[in-house]
Design a protein around this motif. Sequence first.
Motif, mmCIF file in Angstrom:
data_model
loop_
_atom_site.group_PDB
_atom_site.id
_atom_site.type_symbol
_atom_site.label_atom_id
_atom_site.label_comp_id
_atom_site.label_asym_id
_atom_site.label_seq_id
_atom_site.Cartn_x
_atom_site.Cartn_y
_atom_site.Cartn_z
ATOM 1 N N GLY A 540 15.471 64.241 17.629
ATOM 2 C CA GLY A 540 15.991 64.618 18.928
ATOM 3 C C GLY A 540 16.200 63.460 19.866
ATOM 4 O O GLY A 540 16.315 63.673 21.081
ATOM 5 N N ASN A 541 16.272 62.236 19.379
ATOM 6 C CA ASN A 541 16.434 61.073 20.244
ATOM 7 C C ASN A 541 17.850 61.031 20.808
ATOM 8 O O ASN A 541 18.829 61.183 20.075
ATOM 9 C CB ASN A 541 16.131 59.801 19.460
ATOM 10 C CG ASN A 541 16.216 58.561 20.341
ATOM 11 O OD1 ASN A 541 16.161 58.649 21.564
ATOM 12 N ND2 ASN A 541 16.318 57.414 19.699
ATOM 13 N N ILE A 542 17.945 60.797 22.117
ATOM 14 C CA ILE A 542 19.241 60.773 22.790
ATOM 15 C C ILE A 542 19.882 59.393 22.705
ATOM 16 O O ILE A 542 21.103 59.271 22.707
ATOM 17 C CB ILE A 542 19.062 61.222 24.261
ATOM 18 C CG1 ILE A 542 18.605 62.681 24.283
ATOM 19 C CG2 ILE A 542 20.337 61.052 25.065
ATOM 20 C CD1 ILE A 542 18.175 63.160 25.650
ATOM 21 N N THR A 543 19.075 58.329 22.624
ATOM 22 C CA THR A 543 19.652 56.989 22.555
ATOM 23 C C THR A 543 20.217 56.719 21.170
ATOM 24 O O THR A 543 19.852 57.374 20.182
ATOM 25 C CB THR A 543 18.613 55.905 22.886
ATOM 26 O OG1 THR A 543 17.591 55.900 21.879
ATOM 27 C CG2 THR A 543 17.986 56.146 24.253
ATOM 28 N N VAL A 544 21.112 55.746 21.100
ATOM 29 C CA VAL A 544 21.738 55.337 19.846
ATOM 30 C C VAL A 544 21.228 53.942 19.490
ATOM 31 O O VAL A 544 21.065 53.084 20.373
ATOM 32 C CB VAL A 544 23.274 55.329 19.985
ATOM 33 C CG1 VAL A 544 23.933 54.923 18.668
ATOM 34 C CG2 VAL A 544 23.775 56.705 20.430
ATOM 35 N N ASN A 545 20.945 53.722 18.213
ATOM 36 C CA ASN A 545 20.433 52.437 17.737
ATOM 37 C C ASN A 545 19.177 52.036 18.508
ATOM 38 O O ASN A 545 19.092 50.965 19.099
ATOM 39 C CB ASN A 545 21.521 51.363 17.859
ATOM 40 C CG ASN A 545 21.153 50.063 17.164
ATOM 41 O OD1 ASN A 545 20.310 50.034 16.271
ATOM 42 N ND2 ASN A 545 21.798 48.974 17.576
ATOM 43 N N PRO A 546 18.156 52.895 18.507
ATOM 44 C CA PRO A 546 16.983 52.659 19.358
ATOM 45 C C PRO A 546 16.164 51.440 18.957
ATOM 46 O O PRO A 546 15.502 50.843 19.813
ATOM 47 C CB PRO A 546 16.165 53.949 19.200
ATOM 48 C CG PRO A 546 16.570 54.488 17.857
ATOM 49 C CD PRO A 546 18.020 54.148 17.724
ATOM 50 N N SER A 547 16.201 51.086 17.666
ATOM 51 C CA SER A 547 15.377 49.971 17.194
ATOM 52 C C SER A 547 16.212 48.755 16.835
ATOM 53 O O SER A 547 15.729 47.847 16.165
ATOM 54 C CB SER A 547 14.546 50.411 15.979
ATOM 55 O OG SER A 547 13.716 51.496 16.316
ATOM 56 N N PHE A 548 17.491 48.750 17.242
ATOM 57 C CA PHE A 548 18.391 47.610 17.072
ATOM 58 C C PHE A 548 18.576 47.247 15.603
ATOM 59 O O PHE A 548 18.857 46.097 15.267
ATOM 60 C CB PHE A 548 17.894 46.411 17.895
ATOM 61 C CG PHE A 548 17.711 46.731 19.353
ATOM 62 C CD1 PHE A 548 16.480 47.158 19.830
ATOM 63 C CD2 PHE A 548 18.780 46.636 20.230
ATOM 64 C CE1 PHE A 548 16.319 47.493 21.157
ATOM 65 C CE2 PHE A 548 18.619 46.966 21.567
ATOM 66 C CZ PHE A 548 17.375 47.409 22.043
ATOM 67 N N GLU A 549 18.421 48.267 14.734
ATOM 68 C CA GLU A 549 18.626 48.010 13.310
ATOM 69 C C GLU A 549 20.106 47.796 12.995
ATOM 70 O O GLU A 549 20.453 47.195 11.976
ATOM 71 C CB GLU A 549 18.076 49.177 12.477
ATOM 72 C CG GLU A 549 16.601 49.492 12.733
ATOM 73 C CD GLU A 549 15.699 48.300 12.528
ATOM 74 O OE1 GLU A 549 14.846 48.048 13.377
ATOM 75 O OE2 GLU A 549 15.868 47.605 11.505
ATOM 76 N N ASP A 550 20.985 48.317 13.858
ATOM 77 C CA ASP A 550 22.426 48.146 13.669
ATOM 78 C C ASP A 550 22.973 47.038 14.556
ATOM 79 O O ASP A 550 24.146 47.070 14.957
ATOM 80 C CB ASP A 550 23.154 49.463 13.959
ATOM 81 C CG ASP A 550 22.769 50.562 12.992
ATOM 82 O OD1 ASP A 550 22.698 51.729 13.413
ATOM 83 O OD2 ASP A 550 22.531 50.228 11.803
ATOM 84 N N GLY A 551 22.143 46.066 14.917
ATOM 85 C CA GLY A 551 22.583 44.970 15.770
ATOM 86 C C GLY A 551 22.587 45.361 17.231
ATOM 87 O O GLY A 551 21.722 46.119 17.689
ATOM 88 N N PRO A 570 10.934 39.592 13.629
ATOM 89 C CA PRO A 570 10.794 41.042 13.501
ATOM 90 C C PRO A 570 10.727 41.716 14.868
ATOM 91 O O PRO A 570 10.635 41.039 15.897
ATOM 92 C CB PRO A 570 9.448 41.169 12.782
ATOM 93 C CG PRO A 570 8.650 40.009 13.305
ATOM 94 C CD PRO A 570 9.646 38.883 13.472
ATOM 95 N N GLY A 571 10.785 43.047 14.858
ATOM 96 C CA GLY A 571 10.567 43.808 16.076
ATOM 97 C C GLY A 571 9.112 44.231 16.178
ATOM 98 O O GLY A 571 8.221 43.646 15.556
ATOM 99 N N HIS A 572 8.894 45.293 16.958
ATOM 100 C CA HIS A 572 7.549 45.846 17.091
ATOM 101 C C HIS A 572 7.473 47.074 16.206
ATOM 102 O O HIS A 572 8.051 48.110 16.523
ATOM 103 C CB HIS A 572 7.253 46.221 18.537
ATOM 104 C CG HIS A 572 5.900 46.840 18.725
ATOM 105 N ND1 HIS A 572 5.724 48.088 19.247
ATOM 106 C CD2 HIS A 572 4.661 46.367 18.443
ATOM 107 C CE1 HIS A 572 4.433 48.365 19.302
ATOM 108 N NE2 HIS A 572 3.762 47.340 18.822
ATOM 109 N N GLU A 573 6.829 46.958 15.059
ATOM 110 C CA GLU A 573 6.724 48.033 14.076
ATOM 111 C C GLU A 573 8.098 48.447 13.541
ATOM 112 O O GLU A 573 8.314 49.577 13.136
ATOM 113 C CB GLU A 573 6.000 49.245 14.678
ATOM 114 C CG GLU A 573 4.604 48.893 15.184
ATOM 115 C CD GLU A 573 3.939 50.043 15.895
ATOM 116 O OE1 GLU A 573 2.707 50.078 15.900
ATOM 117 O OE2 GLU A 573 4.662 50.893 16.444
ATOM 118 N N SER A 574 9.052 47.522 13.603
ATOM 119 C CA SER A 574 10.375 47.742 13.014
ATOM 120 C C SER A 574 10.941 46.375 12.665
ATOM 121 O O SER A 574 10.338 45.339 12.964
ATOM 122 C CB SER A 574 11.296 48.484 13.984
ATOM 123 O OG SER A 574 11.507 47.725 15.154
#
Length: 856
Positions: A540-551, A570-574
Amino acid sequence: MKNKAIFIIVASILFTFITANMVFAQFAGGAPGPGDIYKEFTFNHNSNNWRVTDPNATNSGAAPYLPNPILRLGIDDLQGAIHAEIVIDFWTGHVGTINKKFRFNGKPWITIPELHTLGPCPSPGNMYMQQVNHLIDVPLSHLNTGINTFEGTSGANAWGWGQWGWYGVVVRVYYGPGKSHASGQITSHSSNSTISDNPTIAVATLGSVSRVDCLAYFDDYDTDGDGNYLDFHRNYHKGSWSEQIGIKNHVGTDTSAPYQITWNTQWVPDQVPGRIKLIARIRDNNGYWFVTNAVNNLTLQRTTSSVKIYKATGVPKEFWVRAGRVKSCTVSIPTLSGATAALMKVASWNGNDGSEDFYSKVNNWTMPKYGANHFYSYDQITVPVSALRTGSNIFQIGSTTLHHGIEIMWPGPSILVRYGSALPAPPAPPGTAPTITQQPSNVTVSVGQTATFSVTATGTPPLSYQWEKNWVNISGATGPLYTTPPVSLSDDEATFYCNVSNLYETVTSNDATLTVEAAPLPSPSPTPPPSPTPPPSPTGNITVNPSFEDGTSPWRFYTNGNGNFVVTAPGHESSNAACITTVTGGTNVQLHQYDLPLKSNTDYQLRFSAKSNTGHDMTVSIIKNGPPYTNYGIGSHSVNLTTSWNTFTIDFTTPAFGDPVDDARLMFWFADDATSGDEHWIDNVVLTSGDSSPPPPPPPPSPTENITVNPSFEDGASSWNFYTNGEGDFVVTAPGHESSNAACITMVTGGTNVQLYQYGLSLKPNTDHQLRFSAKSNTGNDMTVSIFKHGPPYTNYGVGSHNVDLTTSWNTFTIDFTTPDFGDPVDDARLMFWFAGDASPGDQHWIDNVVIFEAD
């Protein structure tokens, strides 16, 4: 007043169109004026932060002075402010230096004008030795209530080392007529009247008054350094590092009623009839000044004597000598007939370094030593009439030193000659300025302890004291002794000093440094974090690309300064995270995602992880993407960052805007907090509504993996211990953070040892671990956490007094650490949450989900 009001309106209109690097300047004689209400906020530089150097200097000698220091000045009131300006005790620095500028709070640079643009100095002004009191407008939009940062920068000169200096600044903030203030008027003289030598000026006041200064407009030696002799005479030059910047060489000051000030006119030159003006400024007990109406068209009447001022001509560029050089200027005296006494007035820098390497002469007469060692000085030197000549008199300086010789400040010396009978001097004030006889000493204490600093001074009473910490006044610290509250590691290397004042002067003590030790726990060596594990996919997340996995898509970055946005690993737990770098500050710096859908009057939760390399904060908002930028539920929410990853949760409800919208902007804003060189990281940005399943938090380890017992306080207080040597309590409350219960620690009165802890924990040597917990406090006051041996010698087992930067909302904190190589496994570890260094009476701290496990 009508003309002044028109000027303010026109100036306000002009400011609308001016964006950067514009100069509004005059010198200290130009303001304030009758009817003005204002307050002054001062900063006094020291020997470590007064120089401003060209950041691109090529001379190797410039390197120790870079980067230029960023300084801090407190302003406590901008309510009702209509105008602001700065007075600078300015040193010209290295000859030929151009593009001297300063700024506040990362706002646009403000140019310091060159000398020849403001007075009768030949062009170019940057080639003349000068110590000037610049008075320059500062836009109110550049200032904040509270702490303001300010800094200088410099352009180049011909030999690759552009540099100038400032010894202190006074920021004046002017207010409208509604600001509460004392008032009054000059009562002893009226306009269009005559005064005799050494007149007494009486000022009647209304309200609570702490001080009255009197100033006069007349023709005399130019003490503020701009070359304008006809002026309201006063200046703001410091004569030593210990001296506080403030008004000097004005008519005089009185600090007790009835307010009467005697003007010593013994060496005031004869004036054109009707030229003299008088004003007084009156300060109330809250620090607000009011300027009286002027008494105009006064005539100084002398019957038995005359005093003439003769000004220098032919003042050389670079009036500075060393290595055998000699330089001179001319003072022409048309007649010495009837002359009975003479006096030279002169401003210098490094006039007397204690050696015999340089000299000053008037004709063939060698002057006594005057001036200060590597500092500004304004001096009045008695000159024998026999040393003078009718016609041209040569003032000459010479030096054999290979170091920094004497500098004569613009506009050069003046010689005053008295003709006829000598005047009696007015009575000297019966007292002495403060002298510090015992300086404050450096103090070393441990976390949770207090530190006491002391100063001893002599001088005419009453003496007043004001302690400062890191160049900011400490509220209530107004005695010869000052004791800090219980200290934390954030107080380490703080600087303390005391200003001691009486009617005659203010002097400043030496700096004393506070050292805070984390005893009994040594700080652990930093260890790299374990490899991150990806978080679960949110539902149900409204944001797109929340963990910047798609740049970077669809995130957008904007700055009107200079900076960039990249995705780093790396990110934080991603795998990835956003990284925003501030190269130079701007007034609009943001990372955002727009066209997000929201429902009216609906509960939402925003969760994200973030950190910054400096601990500087940011804000987050959810607003309409276009004008009028309606608040959709989060308006400039401050995010209290640290240098470690933390997870932030914000619950909010959208307003009742009717139909659903698809034009929301989620915006992270950096302009108010970031400075040059800052880096901010953001990850796992999730926005969910109350009618969708929120993303689950990272799963805690299973009970068999967790080293702590009763981590979520589901079994009450079991296995947890609370101690305070003050007064407080520990209870288990509901709900917790993503669990039923949480610990709540309440501080009733402060103590030097306040802790919640669990002991008997098992740890393996030389092993990577992770400590994770959630926490908040009702005031945002912090705490620290440690893991160490439960008994003496309290060996650090990997986490030593780690500061936890709390807010009033739940956040989850993660600390990666490696146990030292202590040999066999141990079962005597203590996990301790420590509150004594930060908490105050009435504080409540909540803690939940305390987990320690071995990292894979």
